[in-house]
Motif scaffolding. Structure first.
Motif, PDB file in Angstrom:
ATOM      1  N   LEU A   7      66.484 -27.372  25.983  1.00 27.83           N
ATOM      2  CA  LEU A   7      66.704 -26.809  24.472  1.00 27.83           C
ATOM      3  C   LEU A   7      65.341 -26.516  23.906  1.00 27.83           C
ATOM      4  O   LEU A   7      64.800 -27.723  23.662  1.00 27.83           O
ATOM      5  N   THR A   8      64.790 -25.316  23.508  1.00 24.67           N
ATOM      6  CA  THR A   8      63.807 -25.377  22.714  1.00 24.67           C
ATOM      7  C   THR A   8      64.031 -24.614  21.337  1.00 24.67           C
ATOM      8  O   THR A   8      64.627 -23.572  21.408  1.00 24.67           O
ATOM      9  N   GLY A   9      63.801 -25.281  20.295  1.00 24.90           N
ATOM     10  CA  GLY A   9      64.046 -24.633  19.038  1.00 24.90           C
ATOM     11  C   GLY A   9      63.506 -25.486  17.996  1.00 24.90           C
ATOM     12  O   GLY A   9      62.686 -26.592  18.029  1.00 24.90           O
ATOM     13  N   VAL A  10      63.511 -24.992  16.551  1.00 27.88           N
ATOM     14  CA  VAL A  10      63.181 -25.525  15.498  1.00 27.88           C
ATOM     15  C   VAL A  10      63.930 -26.934  15.312  1.00 27.88           C
ATOM     16  O   VAL A  10      65.311 -26.916  15.181  1.00 27.88           O
ATOM     17  N   ALA A  11      63.376 -27.940  14.975  1.00 29.38           N
ATOM     18  CA  ALA A  11      63.975 -29.244  14.356  1.00 29.38           C
ATOM     19  C   ALA A  11      63.705 -29.195  12.862  1.00 29.38           C
ATOM     20  O   ALA A  11      62.775 -29.123  12.562  1.00 29.38           O
ATOM     21  N   ALA A  12      64.829 -29.441  12.439  1.00 24.55           N
ATOM     22  CA  ALA A  12      65.090 -29.705  10.981  1.00 24.55           C
ATOM     23  C   ALA A  12      65.243 -31.165  10.433  1.00 24.55           C
ATOM     24  O   ALA A  12      65.821 -31.942  11.099  1.00 24.55           O
ATOM     25  N   ALA A 137      58.303 -23.665  10.101  1.00 24.29           N
ATOM     26  CA  ALA A 137      58.458 -22.788  11.318  1.00 24.29           C
ATOM     27  C   ALA A 137      57.758 -23.010  12.700  1.00 24.29           C
ATOM     28  O   ALA A 137      57.976 -22.650  13.693  1.00 24.29           O
ATOM     29  N   ASN A 138      56.814 -24.018  12.580  1.00 30.69           N
ATOM     30  CA  ASN A 138      56.001 -24.493  13.529  1.00 30.69           C
ATOM     31  C   ASN A 138      56.647 -25.799  14.351  1.00 30.69           C
ATOM     32  O   ASN A 138      55.968 -26.362  15.001  1.00 30.69           O
ATOM     33  N   ALA A 139      57.741 -26.378  13.729  1.00 26.74           N
ATOM     34  CA  ALA A 139      58.527 -27.340  14.038  1.00 26.74           C
ATOM     35  C   ALA A 139      59.358 -27.093  15.387  1.00 26.74           C
ATOM     36  O   ALA A 139      60.470 -27.266  15.622  1.00 26.74           O
ATOM     37  N   THR A 151      59.679 -32.812  23.666  1.00 31.06           N
ATOM     38  CA  THR A 151      58.312 -32.643  23.656  1.00 31.06           C
ATOM     39  C   THR A 151      58.064 -31.958  22.348  1.00 31.06           C
ATOM     40  O   THR A 151      58.735 -31.000  21.945  1.00 31.06           O
ATOM     41  N   GLY A 152      57.311 -32.414  21.496  1.00 31.52           N
ATOM     42  CA  GLY A 152      56.720 -31.976  20.138  1.00 31.52           C
ATOM     43  C   GLY A 152      55.792 -30.579  20.324  1.00 31.52           C
ATOM     44  O   GLY A 152      55.428 -30.337  21.290  1.00 31.52           O
ATOM     45  N   PRO A 153      55.492 -30.298  19.007  1.00 31.07           N
ATOM     46  CA  PRO A 153      54.617 -28.999  18.987  1.00 31.07           C
ATOM     47  C   PRO A 153      53.174 -29.000  19.537  1.00 31.07           C
ATOM     48  O   PRO A 153      52.627 -28.202  19.629  1.00 31.07           O
ATOM     49  N   ASP A 154      52.689 -30.396  19.424  1.00 29.13           N
ATOM     50  CA  ASP A 154      51.397 -30.603  19.900  1.00 29.13           C
ATOM     51  C   ASP A 154      51.349 -31.109  21.307  1.00 29.13           C
ATOM     52  O   ASP A 154      50.268 -31.407  22.029  1.00 29.13           O
ATOM     53  N   GLY A 155      52.620 -31.264  22.030  1.00 27.09           N
ATOM     54  CA  GLY A 155      52.794 -31.396  23.473  1.00 27.09           C
ATOM     55  C   GLY A 155      52.901 -32.874  23.740  1.00 27.09           C
ATOM     56  O   GLY A 155      53.102 -33.283  24.985  1.00 27.09           O
TER      57      GLY A 155
END
Length: 201
Positions: A7-12, A137-139, A151-155
């Motif tokens: 699952l890849t998506g925005v995390a709130a 939106a970058n989350a 895996t977070g947005p920074d890898g």
């Protein structure tokens, strides 16, 4: 039940502790036994103002998080009553994964039965994920069930533990009914043998 693989998506971010099932889906929405349509009631006391309008301060109402599929929440998520409507509401809203430091047992079990992956992490890991989720939106976070990594947005990557049987069920989209259907041939063979051995039964 839909399979859960990657699952890849925005995390709130929802940095609240002891979020109970009544907060997730208030009692007035429990009149139905349908699993669909409950998304509108998800966190309704936080999402809506008294006049029914959206509360712009609530995270899921913010433009960047309206389509979030991952929820990063505080400790003891899903406590309170055992209502299965809570995971139904999350799923109907589009949430497929909830990450916290701990979950109430019944809520935790109900998530797996409805295709939601609840992940327990350490407080340090949760703090890092809250930081990731605060990016709007970058989350963008990726949850890989097969490799058991987040895996977070920074890898940066976090490993998590999961019961092997529950992992198997999610990967293959097997709820309780699905597990029964997998054994349909054995059930048929047993009933056929039983009919021959005990025709009066």
């Amino acid at each position: 039940m839909d399979k859960f693989t990657t699952l890849t998506g925005v995390a709130a971010p929802l940095p609240l502790v002891n979020v109970d099932t009544d907060m997730i889906i208030p009692k007035q929405y429990l009149k139905t036994i349908k699993r669909t349509g409950l998304g509108k009631g998800l966190f309704s006391e936080l999402r809506y103002n008294d006049d029914g309008s959206d509360n712009p301060d609530f995270v899921l109402n913010k433009p960047a998080y309206r389509n979030a599929s991952i929820l990063v929440a505080g400790d003891n998520f899903g406590c309170g009553s055992s209502r299965e409507h809570a995971p139904w509401a999350l799923l109907d809203h589009g949430i497929r994964c909830v990450i916290s430091t701990s979950f109430a047992d019944i809520f935790y079990n109900n998530c797996f039965k409805n295709g939601i992956l609840p992940i327990a992490v350490t407080q340090e890991q949760l703090d890092a994920l809250f930081d990731d989720a605060s990016r709007g939106a970058n989350a963008i976070v990726t949850v890989d069930l097969e490799s058991q990594t987040i895996t977070g947005p920074d890898g940066g990557s976090i490993s998590f533990e999961i019961d092997p049987f529950r992992k198997h069920c999610l990967l293959n989209g097997l709820d309780d009914i699905g597990l029964t259907k997998v054994k349909a041939d054995k059930i048929h063979d047993y009933e056929t043998r039983l009919a021959g051995e005990r025709p009066w039964a």
